[in-house]
Scaffold this motif. Structure first.
Motif, PDB file in Angstrom:
ATOM      1  N   GLY A  18       0.891  -1.291   0.016  1.00 59.29           N
ATOM      2  CA  GLY A  18       0.009   0.123  -0.216  1.00 59.29           C
ATOM      3  C   GLY A  18       0.926   1.247   0.186  1.00 59.29           C
ATOM      4  N   ARG A  19       1.946   1.317  -0.223  1.00 62.84           N
ATOM      5  CA  ARG A  19       2.983   2.285  -0.284  1.00 62.84           C
ATOM      6  C   ARG A  19       3.280   2.439  -1.761  1.00 62.84           C
ATOM      7  NH1 ARG A  19       4.667  -0.898   3.951  1.00 62.84           N
ATOM      8  NH2 ARG A  19       6.200  -1.677   2.557  1.00 62.84           N
ATOM      9  N   ARG A  20       3.675   3.644  -2.103  1.00 61.15           N
ATOM     10  CA  ARG A  20       4.075   4.033  -3.403  1.00 61.15           C
ATOM     11  C   ARG A  20       5.347   4.698  -3.452  1.00 61.15           C
ATOM     12  NH1 ARG A  20      -1.620   6.578  -6.085  1.00 61.15           N
ATOM     13  NH2 ARG A  20      -2.675   4.462  -5.738  1.00 61.15           N
ATOM     14  N   MET A  21       6.206   4.101  -4.407  1.00 57.62           N
ATOM     15  CA  MET A  21       7.676   4.570  -4.611  1.00 57.62           C
ATOM     16  C   MET A  21       7.934   4.671  -6.155  1.00 57.62           C
ATOM     17  SD  MET A  21      11.409   3.233  -3.571  1.00 57.62           S
ATOM     18  CE  MET A  21      11.376   3.899  -1.787  1.00 57.62           C
ATOM     19  N   ILE A  22       8.195   5.915  -6.615  1.00 53.69           N
ATOM     20  CA  ILE A  22       8.647   6.207  -8.020  1.00 53.69           C
ATOM     21  C   ILE A  22      10.176   6.747  -7.990  1.00 53.69           C
ATOM     22  CG2 ILE A  22       7.846   7.847  -9.694  1.00 53.69           C
ATOM     23  CD1 ILE A  22       5.027   7.458  -8.796  1.00 53.69           C
ATOM     24  N   ALA A  23      10.550   6.462  -9.175  1.00 52.33           N
ATOM     25  CA  ALA A  23      11.847   7.038  -9.620  1.00 52.33           C
ATOM     26  C   ALA A  23      11.682   7.872 -10.721  1.00 52.33           C
ATOM     27  CB  ALA A  23      12.785   6.050  -9.657  1.00 52.33           C
ATOM     28  N   LEU A  24      11.831   9.071 -10.898  1.00 50.20           N
ATOM     29  CA  LEU A  24      12.040   9.844 -12.120  1.00 50.20           C
ATOM     30  C   LEU A  24      13.504   9.902 -12.600  1.00 50.20           C
ATOM     31  CD1 LEU A  24       9.694  12.888 -10.889  1.00 50.20           C
ATOM     32  CD2 LEU A  24       9.027  10.608 -12.295  1.00 50.20           C
ATOM     33  N   VAL A  25      13.654   9.598 -13.842  1.00 46.71           N
ATOM     34  CA  VAL A  25      15.212   9.545 -14.210  1.00 46.71           C
ATOM     35  C   VAL A  25      15.302  10.418 -15.285  1.00 46.71           C
ATOM     36  CG1 VAL A  25      16.988   8.048 -14.842  1.00 46.71           C
ATOM     37  CG2 VAL A  25      15.484   7.075 -13.335  1.00 46.71           C
ATOM     38  N   GLN A  26      16.001  11.633 -15.039  1.00 46.51           N
ATOM     39  CA  GLN A  26      16.037  12.437 -16.471  1.00 46.51           C
ATOM     40  C   GLN A  26      17.564  12.148 -16.957  1.00 46.51           C
ATOM     41  OE1 GLN A  26      18.463  15.347 -16.774  1.00 46.51           O
ATOM     42  NE2 GLN A  26      17.682  15.446 -18.799  1.00 46.51           N
ATOM     43  N   THR A  27      17.712  12.071 -18.413  1.00 48.11           N
ATOM     44  CA  THR A  27      18.796  11.711 -18.865  1.00 48.11           C
ATOM     45  C   THR A  27      19.089  12.616 -20.148  1.00 48.11           C
ATOM     46  OG1 THR A  27      20.250  10.029 -20.075  1.00 48.11           O
ATOM     47  CG2 THR A  27      17.969   9.883 -20.084  1.00 48.11           C
ATOM     48  N   ASP A  28      20.180  13.151 -20.348  1.00 51.36           N
ATOM     49  CA  ASP A  28      20.307  13.892 -21.770  1.00 51.36           C
ATOM     50  C   ASP A  28      20.657  13.185 -22.901  1.00 51.36           C
ATOM     51  OD1 ASP A  28      20.029  16.125 -20.232  1.00 51.36           O
ATOM     52  OD2 ASP A  28      21.882  16.833 -20.284  1.00 51.36           O
ATOM     53  N   ASP A  29      20.712  11.694 -22.553  1.00 48.57           N
ATOM     54  CA  ASP A  29      20.895  10.657 -23.626  1.00 48.57           C
ATOM     55  C   ASP A  29      19.486  10.351 -24.273  1.00 48.57           C
ATOM     56  OD1 ASP A  29      21.526   8.613 -25.310  1.00 48.57           O
ATOM     57  OD2 ASP A  29      22.743   7.468 -23.515  1.00 48.57           O
ATOM     58  N   ALA A  30      19.287  10.738 -25.416  1.00 51.21           N
ATOM     59  CA  ALA A  30      17.936  10.373 -25.867  1.00 51.21           C
ATOM     60  C   ALA A  30      17.875   8.764 -26.370  1.00 51.21           C
ATOM     61  CB  ALA A  30      17.566  11.183 -27.121  1.00 51.21           C
ATOM     62  N   ASP A  31      18.821   8.039 -26.482  1.00 54.54           N
ATOM     63  CA  ASP A  31      19.238   6.592 -26.627  1.00 54.54           C
ATOM     64  C   ASP A  31      19.186   5.742 -25.569  1.00 54.54           C
ATOM     65  OD1 ASP A  31      18.693   7.186 -29.475  1.00 54.54           O
ATOM     66  OD2 ASP A  31      20.634   7.701 -29.577  1.00 54.54           O
ATOM     67  N   PHE A  32      19.083   6.381 -24.259  1.00 54.61           N
ATOM     68  CA  PHE A  32      19.379   5.670 -22.765  1.00 54.61           C
ATOM     69  C   PHE A  32      18.328   4.489 -22.985  1.00 54.61           C
ATOM     70  CE2 PHE A  32      18.653   4.846 -18.472  1.00 54.61           C
ATOM     71  CZ  PHE A  32      19.681   4.675 -17.975  1.00 54.61           C
ATOM     72  N   VAL A  33      18.843   3.280 -22.404  1.00 59.03           N
ATOM     73  CA  VAL A  33      17.865   2.229 -22.393  1.00 59.03           C
ATOM     74  C   VAL A  33      17.822   1.740 -21.031  1.00 59.03           C
ATOM     75  CG1 VAL A  33      17.038  -0.093 -23.165  1.00 59.03           C
ATOM     76  CG2 VAL A  33      17.785   1.765 -24.887  1.00 59.03           C
ATOM     77  N   ALA A  34      16.918   1.223 -20.164  1.00 55.65           N
ATOM     78  CA  ALA A  34      17.117   0.569 -18.889  1.00 55.65           C
ATOM     79  C   ALA A  34      16.252  -0.674 -19.115  1.00 55.65           C
ATOM     80  CB  ALA A  34      16.764   1.520 -17.887  1.00 55.65           C
ATOM     81  N   ASP A  35      17.008  -1.797 -19.730  1.00 57.33           N
ATOM     82  CA  ASP A  35      15.832  -2.999 -19.702  1.00 57.33           C
ATOM     83  C   ASP A  35      16.139  -3.903 -18.481  1.00 57.33           C
ATOM     84  OD1 ASP A  35      15.098  -2.742 -22.347  1.00 57.33           O
ATOM     85  OD2 ASP A  35      16.813  -3.508 -23.143  1.00 57.33           O
ATOM     86  N   ASN A  36      15.252  -4.865 -18.236  1.00 61.20           N
ATOM     87  CA  ASN A  36      15.060  -5.699 -17.333  1.00 61.20           C
ATOM     88  C   ASN A  36      15.298  -5.251 -15.892  1.00 61.20           C
ATOM     89  OD1 ASN A  36      14.850  -7.716 -19.416  1.00 61.20           O
ATOM     90  ND2 ASN A  36      17.267  -7.588 -19.887  1.00 61.20           N
ATOM     91  N   LEU A  37      14.508  -4.429 -15.462  1.00 59.59           N
ATOM     92  CA  LEU A  37      14.477  -3.662 -14.268  1.00 59.59           C
ATOM     93  C   LEU A  37      13.298  -4.516 -13.314  1.00 59.59           C
ATOM     94  CD1 LEU A  37      14.539   0.255 -14.838  1.00 59.59           C
ATOM     95  CD2 LEU A  37      16.578  -1.405 -14.591  1.00 59.59           C
ATOM     96  N   GLY A  38      13.982  -4.822 -12.223  1.00 58.20           N
ATOM     97  CA  GLY A  38      13.166  -5.594 -10.967  1.00 58.20           C
ATOM     98  C   GLY A  38      12.944  -6.851 -11.486  1.00 58.20           C
ATOM     99  N   LYS A  39      13.855  -7.487 -12.077  1.00 66.45           N
ATOM    100  CA  LYS A  39      13.706  -9.079 -12.513  1.00 66.45           C
ATOM    101  C   LYS A  39      13.118  -9.974 -11.594  1.00 66.45           C
ATOM    102  CE  LYS A  39      17.667  -9.072 -14.407  1.00 66.45           C
ATOM    103  NZ  LYS A  39      18.834  -9.403 -14.622  1.00 66.45           N
ATOM    104  N   ARG A  40      12.009 -10.610 -11.831  1.00 66.35           N
ATOM    105  CA  ARG A  40      11.624 -11.497 -10.924  1.00 66.35           C
ATOM    106  C   ARG A  40      11.195 -12.810 -11.743  1.00 66.35           C
ATOM    107  NH1 ARG A  40       8.734  -9.012  -5.811  1.00 66.35           N
ATOM    108  NH2 ARG A  40       9.540  -6.939  -5.756  1.00 66.35           N
ATOM    109  N   ARG A  41      11.247 -14.100 -11.138  1.00 68.72           N
ATOM    110  CA  ARG A  41      10.779 -15.154 -11.755  1.00 68.72           C
ATOM    111  C   ARG A  41       9.583 -15.619 -11.051  1.00 68.72           C
ATOM    112  NH1 ARG A  41      14.809 -19.965  -9.657  1.00 68.72           N
ATOM    113  NH2 ARG A  41      13.852 -19.939  -7.364  1.00 68.72           N
ATOM    114  N   ALA A  42       8.650 -16.374 -12.025  1.00 70.26           N
ATOM    115  CA  ALA A  42       7.593 -17.018 -11.487  1.00 70.26           C
ATOM    116  C   ALA A  42       7.807 -17.762 -10.209  1.00 70.26           C
ATOM    117  CB  ALA A  42       6.883 -17.313 -12.536  1.00 70.26           C
TER     118      ALA A  42
END
Length: 168
Positions: free
Chosen positions: A131-155
């Motif tokens: 019931g708590r909310r946590m948000i990260a706003l990430v500003q980058t000057d790199d228009a091609d920045f990619v952040a794949d596979n965040l918070g990976k969890r398996r079933a």
């Protein structure tokens, strides 16, 4: 108390696809910060110029010394996971971290930069379940920045079949 009418909250578009949202345009980044402030998020802005400065400021934002009795945060990602997992939430139950110029951190250590966002995404999901909310706003000057596979969890197997022998 968190408003149950999520469809009309300004934070819904930021949480819909995960807790970490990227921004290239600073005007949109500033608008997002203002919208979270209007929802009583405890928002901390962190300038990302060097990794050393970043780790100090993030550790301060997470009240590292109060939580763990030492400061500053060393940059250890396992310790960060614990710090984010046990962060104090305000009465609004909403926390936001706003990283500006994150491309500097990534340029200095891409693995570390990805790891920080991975930890935040993973722990934010745990907080959301409580019931708590946590948000990260990430500003980058790199228009091609990619952040794949965040918070990976398996079933995971359900509790009744969690052990291998119970599925045989």
């Amino acid at each position: 108390m968190i408003d149950d009418d999520a469809d009309h909250r300004a934070d819904w578009p930021l949480l819909r696809d995960g807790a970490v949202t990227l921004f290239w345009r600073k005007s949109l980044f500033e608008e997002a910060k203002a919208s979270l402030n209007s929802l009583s998020y405890a928002l901390t802005s962190i300038q990302c110029t060097t990794i050393g400065q970043f780790t100090t400021d993030l550790g301060n934002a997470l009240r590292w010394e109060k939580q763990f009795g030492y400061s500053p945060w060393s940059g250890n990602l396992n310790a960060l996971a614990e710090g984010v997992a046990t962060v104090d939430f305000p009465p609004s139950l909403c926390v936001a971290l706003a990283f500006e110029h994150y491309h500097h951190v990534v340029a200095q250590d891409a693995e570390f930069g990805h790891g920080v966002l991975d930890v935040i995404e993973y722990q934010a999901r745990n907080h959301l379940a409580a019931g708590r909310r946590m948000i990260a706003l990430v500003q980058t000057d790199d228009a091609d920045f990619v952040a794949d596979n965040l918070g990976k969890r398996r079933a995971m197997w359900n509790w009744a079949e969690w052990m291998d022998r119970l599925r045989r």
